[in-house]
Design an enzyme around this catalytic site. Structure first.
Site, PDB file in Angstrom:
ATOM      1  N   TYR A   1      -6.908   1.832   6.244  1.00 39.28           N
ATOM      2  CA  TYR A   1      -6.038   0.719   5.850  1.00 39.28           C
ATOM      3  C   TYR A   1      -5.948  -0.420   6.848  1.00 39.28           C
ATOM      4  O   TYR A   1      -5.175  -1.343   6.652  1.00 39.28           O
ATOM      5  CB  TYR A   1      -4.627   1.223   5.526  1.00 39.28           C
ATOM      6  CG  TYR A   1      -4.018   2.140   6.568  1.00 39.28           C
ATOM      7  CD1 TYR A   1      -3.704   1.673   7.845  1.00 39.28           C
ATOM      8  CD2 TYR A   1      -3.736   3.470   6.262  1.00 39.28           C
ATOM      9  CE1 TYR A   1      -3.149   2.515   8.793  1.00 39.28           C
ATOM     10  CE2 TYR A   1      -3.185   4.317   7.209  1.00 39.28           C
ATOM     11  CZ  TYR A   1      -2.898   3.831   8.464  1.00 39.28           C
ATOM     12  OH  TYR A   1      -2.343   4.657   9.408  1.00 39.28           O
TER      13      TYR A   1
ATOM     14  N   CYS B   1      21.649  49.308  -3.470  1.00 36.09           N
ATOM     15  CA  CYS B   1      22.209  50.659  -3.291  1.00 36.09           C
ATOM     16  C   CYS B   1      22.940  51.182  -4.526  1.00 36.09           C
ATOM     17  O   CYS B   1      23.436  52.307  -4.522  1.00 36.09           O
ATOM     18  CB  CYS B   1      23.129  50.691  -2.078  1.00 36.09           C
ATOM     19  SG  CYS B   1      24.658  49.756  -2.321  1.00 36.09           S
TER      20      CYS B   1
ATOM     21  N   LYS C   1       2.364   4.617   1.353  1.00 31.19           N
ATOM     22  CA  LYS C   1       2.432   5.145   2.716  1.00 31.19           C
ATOM     23  C   LYS C   1       2.045   6.618   2.655  1.00 31.19           C
ATOM     24  O   LYS C   1       2.811   7.472   2.210  1.00 31.19           O
ATOM     25  CB  LYS C   1       3.838   4.982   3.289  1.00 31.19           C
ATOM     26  CG  LYS C   1       3.926   5.378   4.745  1.00 31.19           C
ATOM     27  CD  LYS C   1       5.257   4.951   5.332  1.00 31.19           C
ATOM     28  CE  LYS C   1       5.326   5.224   6.819  1.00 31.19           C
ATOM     29  NZ  LYS C   1       5.159   6.642   7.177  1.00 31.19           N
TER      30      LYS C   1
ATOM     31  N   GLU D   1       0.862  -1.196   0.000  1.00 32.45           N
ATOM     32  CA  GLU D   1       0.000   0.000   0.000  1.00 32.45           C
ATOM     33  C   GLU D   1       0.891   1.237   0.000  1.00 32.45           C
ATOM     34  O   GLU D   1       1.962   1.207   0.582  1.00 32.45           O
ATOM     35  CB  GLU D   1      -0.851   0.060   1.290  1.00 32.45           C
ATOM     36  CG  GLU D   1      -1.727  -1.135   1.518  1.00 32.45           C
ATOM     37  CD  GLU D   1      -2.252  -1.209   2.960  1.00 32.45           C
ATOM     38  OE1 GLU D   1      -2.172  -0.203   3.692  1.00 32.45           O
ATOM     39  OE2 GLU D   1      -2.720  -2.286   3.342  1.00 32.45           O
TER      40      GLU D   1
ATOM     41  N   CYS E   1      28.523  43.425  -2.073  1.00 30.08           N
ATOM     42  CA  CYS E   1      28.303  44.861  -1.985  1.00 30.08           C
ATOM     43  C   CYS E   1      29.026  45.268  -0.715  1.00 30.08           C
ATOM     44  O   CYS E   1      28.752  44.754   0.360  1.00 30.08           O
ATOM     45  CB  CYS E   1      26.809  45.153  -1.877  1.00 30.08           C
ATOM     46  SG  CYS E   1      26.473  46.828  -1.319  1.00 30.08           S
TER      47      CYS E   1
ATOM     48  N   ASP F   1       1.345  10.338   3.622  1.00 27.52           N
ATOM     49  CA  ASP F   1       1.997  11.238   4.555  1.00 27.52           C
ATOM     50  C   ASP F   1       0.949  12.121   5.231  1.00 27.52           C
ATOM     51  O   ASP F   1       0.738  13.267   4.859  1.00 27.52           O
ATOM     52  CB  ASP F   1       3.020  12.098   3.807  1.00 27.52           C
ATOM     53  CG  ASP F   1       3.996  12.742   4.755  1.00 27.52           C
ATOM     54  OD1 ASP F   1       3.979  12.394   5.953  1.00 27.52           O
ATOM     55  OD2 ASP F   1       4.767  13.594   4.312  1.00 27.52           O
TER      56      ASP F   1
ATOM     57  N   CYS G   1      24.152  49.823   2.926  1.00 31.96           N
ATOM     58  CA  CYS G   1      23.254  49.387   1.851  1.00 31.96           C
ATOM     59  C   CYS G   1      21.908  48.956   2.444  1.00 31.96           C
ATOM     60  O   CYS G   1      21.858  48.123   3.352  1.00 31.96           O
ATOM     61  CB  CYS G   1      23.902  48.227   1.108  1.00 31.96           C
ATOM     62  SG  CYS G   1      22.787  47.298   0.062  1.00 31.96           S
TER      63      CYS G   1
ATOM     64  N   CYS H   1      25.188  46.882  -7.090  1.00 32.84           N
ATOM     65  CA  CYS H   1      24.269  46.302  -6.108  1.00 32.84           C
ATOM     66  C   CYS H   1      22.829  46.669  -6.470  1.00 32.84           C
ATOM     67  O   CYS H   1      22.525  47.843  -6.677  1.00 32.84           O
ATOM     68  CB  CYS H   1      24.608  46.826  -4.719  1.00 32.84           C
ATOM     69  SG  CYS H   1      23.371  46.383  -3.500  1.00 32.84           S
TER      70      CYS H   1
ATOM     71  N   LYS I   1      10.930   3.466   2.576  1.00 35.17           N
ATOM     72  CA  LYS I   1      10.887   4.922   2.419  1.00 35.17           C
ATOM     73  C   LYS I   1      11.575   5.343   1.124  1.00 35.17           C
ATOM     74  O   LYS I   1      12.641   4.834   0.791  1.00 35.17           O
ATOM     75  CB  LYS I   1      11.574   5.602   3.612  1.00 35.17           C
ATOM     76  CG  LYS I   1      10.908   5.327   4.951  1.00 35.17           C
ATOM     77  CD  LYS I   1       9.568   6.013   5.082  1.00 35.17           C
ATOM     78  CE  LYS I   1       9.638   7.418   5.574  1.00 35.17           C
ATOM     79  NZ  LYS I   1       9.841   7.650   6.971  1.00 35.17           N
TER      80      LYS I   1
HETATM   81  S1  IVH Z   1      -0.054   0.441   8.864  1.00 38.39           S
HETATM   82  C1  IVH Z   1       1.137  -1.261  12.924  1.00 38.39           C
HETATM   83  N1  IVH Z   1      -0.523   1.450   6.470  1.00 38.39           N
HETATM   84  O1  IVH Z   1       2.674   5.371   8.807  1.00 38.39           O
HETATM   85  C2  IVH Z   1       0.831  -0.823  11.543  1.00 38.39           C
HETATM   86  N2  IVH Z   1       0.409   2.869   8.119  1.00 38.39           N
HETATM   87  O2  IVH Z   1       5.201   4.885  10.266  1.00 38.39           O
HETATM   88  C3  IVH Z   1       1.026   0.625  11.363  1.00 38.39           C
HETATM   89  N3  IVH Z   1       0.784   5.171   7.372  1.00 38.39           N
HETATM   90  O3  IVH Z   1       1.460   5.559  12.101  1.00 38.39           O
HETATM   91  C4  IVH Z   1       0.192   1.302  10.397  1.00 38.39           C
HETATM   92  N4  IVH Z   1       0.015   4.908   5.326  1.00 38.39           N
HETATM   93  O4  IVH Z   1       0.348   6.985  10.279  1.00 38.39           O
HETATM   94  C5  IVH Z   1      -0.058   1.685   7.709  1.00 38.39           C
HETATM   95  N5  IVH Z   1      -1.005   2.212   4.319  1.00 38.39           N
HETATM   96  C6  IVH Z   1      -0.555   2.448   5.555  1.00 38.39           C
HETATM   97  C7  IVH Z   1      -0.078   3.714   5.952  1.00 38.39           C
HETATM   98  C8  IVH Z   1       0.402   3.890   7.241  1.00 38.39           C
HETATM   99  C9  IVH Z   1       0.543   5.766   6.197  1.00 38.39           C
HETATM  100  C10 IVH Z   1       1.393   5.856   8.556  1.00 38.39           C
HETATM  101  C11 IVH Z   1       0.629   5.681   9.838  1.00 38.39           C
HETATM  102  C12 IVH Z   1       1.582   5.053  10.795  1.00 38.39           C
HETATM  103  C13 IVH Z   1       2.892   5.409  10.187  1.00 38.39           C
HETATM  104  C14 IVH Z   1       3.940   4.423  10.596  1.00 38.39           C
END
Ligand code: IVH
Length: 663
Positions: free
Chosen positions: A223, A409, A116, A114, A424, A118, A429, A406, A312
């Protein structure tokens, strides 16, 4: 209409509205026009006003924000909300998979991948199909009740398709487009801008008044299914996602089932490649073991499940256009070329300018006005031009040459021997003076809240502040007369100025903006000489005798204090009663302790954390080593935490750090 009819019509309206809301906000395919929808909403709200006792918890009228909460109540999570282990490379992911296989015994593992998101993790509790309560993650064990704000999230169902009792988790976020629009509206209303979509979402959920949250374009992906009673047996994450979707939740469409390492790696690459085109910000991919029974077998560490991992992505790069090249005059007179960009969202914030550093860099990159370029954030903070896409030129681009005088000035600029920047050399200035005022007031300096670019400019132009020494003679009448300055801001500024007089010497010394005297050097000199007059009177030899002070710094310091204009400023500061002394260092509670910070802290900025640790005699190091005593892990900690865990370093949460700092 009698009450019975009203009750019937209200039930009907709730169902119709919730249905259309689902088409619009969850499925993204509306079946009626916005105007038609508004009409239904208006009818519902009017009827509810006439019959307030007929309002139900699943009424869509809650979306527009009800009564403010008086405070945030604590919610204990039935199952802790843990973090995820992070990996930063394909190699690290491989290692993670190996460790899993050791526990599960060899066979190929099925995963769910999935994006992640933000945003902010929330936990949602439904009783008999109706949304009852929602909470933040908090410290993972106890969060805050933010139900009043969550009901304003249109894509969060207030009533599910079946009358189940369940707890689910998801991520609240704001899409890129909505974020840009939100900030544009804030500009129009003269409000401060949000730095990132995540900050905007976090700030919205932390409001007591749900009307504020209702005006923010919050969205949610769900999720995880945490608990489900009296329904059916769900045995895998994939089934859980399918079920959540059936119940009416918004589930990320990019979630997929994967088998084995190679497919997972390919998924990470694919999502990374798509990252820019996604309507919301993601910072990686989450891979979860599909089978719940296998998840159970793998179990948890104290921080994170062993059955999931966050892959990441590396720092984001985006393409944009150089609209113009401007030159900036810094407080030391350095003239730097700055690319004015077509605004783009990059790693969480809108980037409008990127430094081109100096004449040499400009020449080397051959940047022209109109060029398409790639930008990234150096150290994930400062926007920088990575590459000029020369193959995309169309012939209309215009070359840029650095000015000979400049821009502020108009005096001739010079390139001093051994330097790459043009300067300068006129200390009076205007651009330099304004920059010096801004620097003087900055957080690391005298920390005068409310004195930023605009006000510094105004103060200079109106003649109220010709140098930083004049700031302390400002009167209420002077300030109140300035455009855009209200009564309250004027008073606040005077108060901030007054408060700043008591700052310790090292802040003042840094604030004066002497070349090569950064925060660290300012601390060293202040601790050694203890008073400003003694630093000002110190000879080069005396300065050189101080540990870590070399000839460049010694020279800059003596030169600065020998200038007649410096002497004038110091006189003004002294007359105003600004503190010129460093406090004696008492027995400090953190003397000799080495801290490393990783991840984002919520209640402190990084700089504040560093200052407070140092104020107690502790040190903050950049990386984990044998001398590290504590690692402080904020949200989304980096690889430093992993290293610290391997080395057995003590890990502190943000709360624990605050506790130590309070002592
Ligand atoms: S699973 C124990 N699924 O990432 C399982 N987390 O670094 C933890 N997050 O606190 C969560 N997308 O805020 C999961 N598809 C996703 C996610 C997700 C974003 C965030 C969530 C969590 C943090 C962990």
């Amino acid at each position: 209409m009698n009450k019975e009819d009203a009750a019937r019509r209200l039930k009907e309206l709730r169902e119709i509205i919730n249905e259309h809301n689902y088409y619009y906000h969850v499925l993204d395919s509306p079946r009626i026009s916005d105007a038609q929808f508004d009409l239904l909403m208006r009818e519902l709200i009017e009827l509810e006003i006439a019959y307030p006792d007929l309002v139900t918890p699943d009424s869509p009228s809650r979306r527009v924000g009800g009564k403010p909460a008086s405070s945030f109540h604590e919610v204990n999570h039935s199952v802790p909300m843990l973090s995820l282990e992070n990996v930063f490379s394909e190699g690290e992911l491989r290692d993670f998979f190996q460790r899993c296989k050791k526990v599960t015994g060899g066979g190929e593992i099925n995963w769910v991948g999935e994006p992640k998101i933000d945003g902010l993790a929330v936990s949602l509790y439904y009783e008999k199909g109706v949304f009852k309560r929602g909470a933040t993650r908090g410290d993972g064990y106890t969060g805050e009740d933010i139900t009043h704000n969550l009901v304003t999230v249109w894509s969060l169902p207030l009533r599910l398709k079946e009358e189940i009792t369940a707890e689910v988790r998801g991520e609240v976020f704001i899409s890129r487009d909505d974020f840009i629009k939100l900030n544009e509206r804030r500009i129009e209303h003269g409000l401060s801008l949000f730095a990132t979509p995540r900050n905007a979402a976090a700030g919205s959920l932390r409001q007591l008044d749900p009307k504020v949250a209702a005006e923010r374009p919050l969205d949610i992906f769900v999720y995880a299914l945490i608990q489900l009673s009296g329904y059916k047996d769900i045995k895998t994450q994939w089934e859980a996602l399918f079920f959540l979707k059936e119940m009416g939740f918004k589930v990320n469409p990019l979630a997929v089932m994967l088998s084995g390492l190679e497919q997972c790696l390919q998924y990470c690459r694919d999502v990374d490649a798509k990252r820019q085109e996604l309507p919301y910000e993601i910072d990686g991919v989450v891979l979860k073991v599909n089978d719940f029974s296998l998840q159970q077998k793998l179990g948890f560490t104290s921080r994170a499940p062993r059955w999931a991992v966050a892959f990441k992505f590396s720092s984001e790069e985006v393409e944009t256009v150089i609209r113009d090249i401007e030159v900036n005059v810094g407080r030391t007179g350095a003239i730097t070329p700055v690319a004015v960009l077509q605004p783009v969202l990059l790693a969480g914030s809108v980037v409008k300018r990127a430094s081109l550093h100096n004449e040499d860099v400009l020449k080397e990159k051959e940047a022209m006005i109109g060029d398409r370029i790639i930008v990234h954030k150096a150290g994930d903070v400062i926007p920088e031009v990575v590459e000029v896409l020369k193959e995309k030129r169309e012939g209309l681009e215009q070359p840029f040459t650095m000015p000979r005088s400049c821009p502020s000035c108009r005096r001739a600029v010079r390139r001093l021997p051994g330097e790459a920047v043009l300067r300068c050399l006129n200390p009076a200035c205007p651009a330099q003076v304004v920059e010096r005022i801004i620097h003087f007031s900055s957080r690391g300096g005298m920390d005068i809240a409310g004195l930023g670019q605009q006000l510094a400019q105004q103060l200079y132009e109106t003649g109220l502040a010709k140098d930083v020494g004049d700031l302390y003679s400002l009167r209420y009448e002077d300030l109140a007369g300035l455009g855009r300055m209200g009564d309250k801001s004027a008073r606040n500024l005077l108060q901030a100025l007054e408060k700043s007089k008591a700052n310790p010497l090292h802040k003042l010394l840094y604030a004066l903006g002497i070349r090569f005297v950064g925060e660290r050097v300012a601390r060293i000199l202040s601790a050694h000489f203890m008073s400003l007059h003694r630093i000002a009177a110190a000879s080069e030899e005396e300065l050189l005798a101080v540990e870590e002070i070399g000839p460049k710094i010694a020279d800059a310091v003596t030169e600065f204090f020998s200038r007649p204009e410096t002497k004038l400023i110091i006189e003004k500061l002294e007359r105003a009663g600004v503190n010129f002394f460093e406090e004696e260092r008492g027995a400090k509670s953190l003397e000799g302790k080495v801290f490393v910070l990783t991840g984002a802290l919520e209640s402190l900025t990084r700089q504040e954390a560093v200052e407070r640790i140092e104020a107690l005699g502790g040190k903050v190091a950049g990386s984990v080593g044998v001398k590290t005593d504590y690692i402080v892990a904020g949200a989304n900690p980096g690889s430093k935490l992993k290293k610290a865990l391997q080395m057995g370093t003590a890990v502190l949460s943000e709360e624990e750090l605050l506790e130590i700092l309070q002592k």
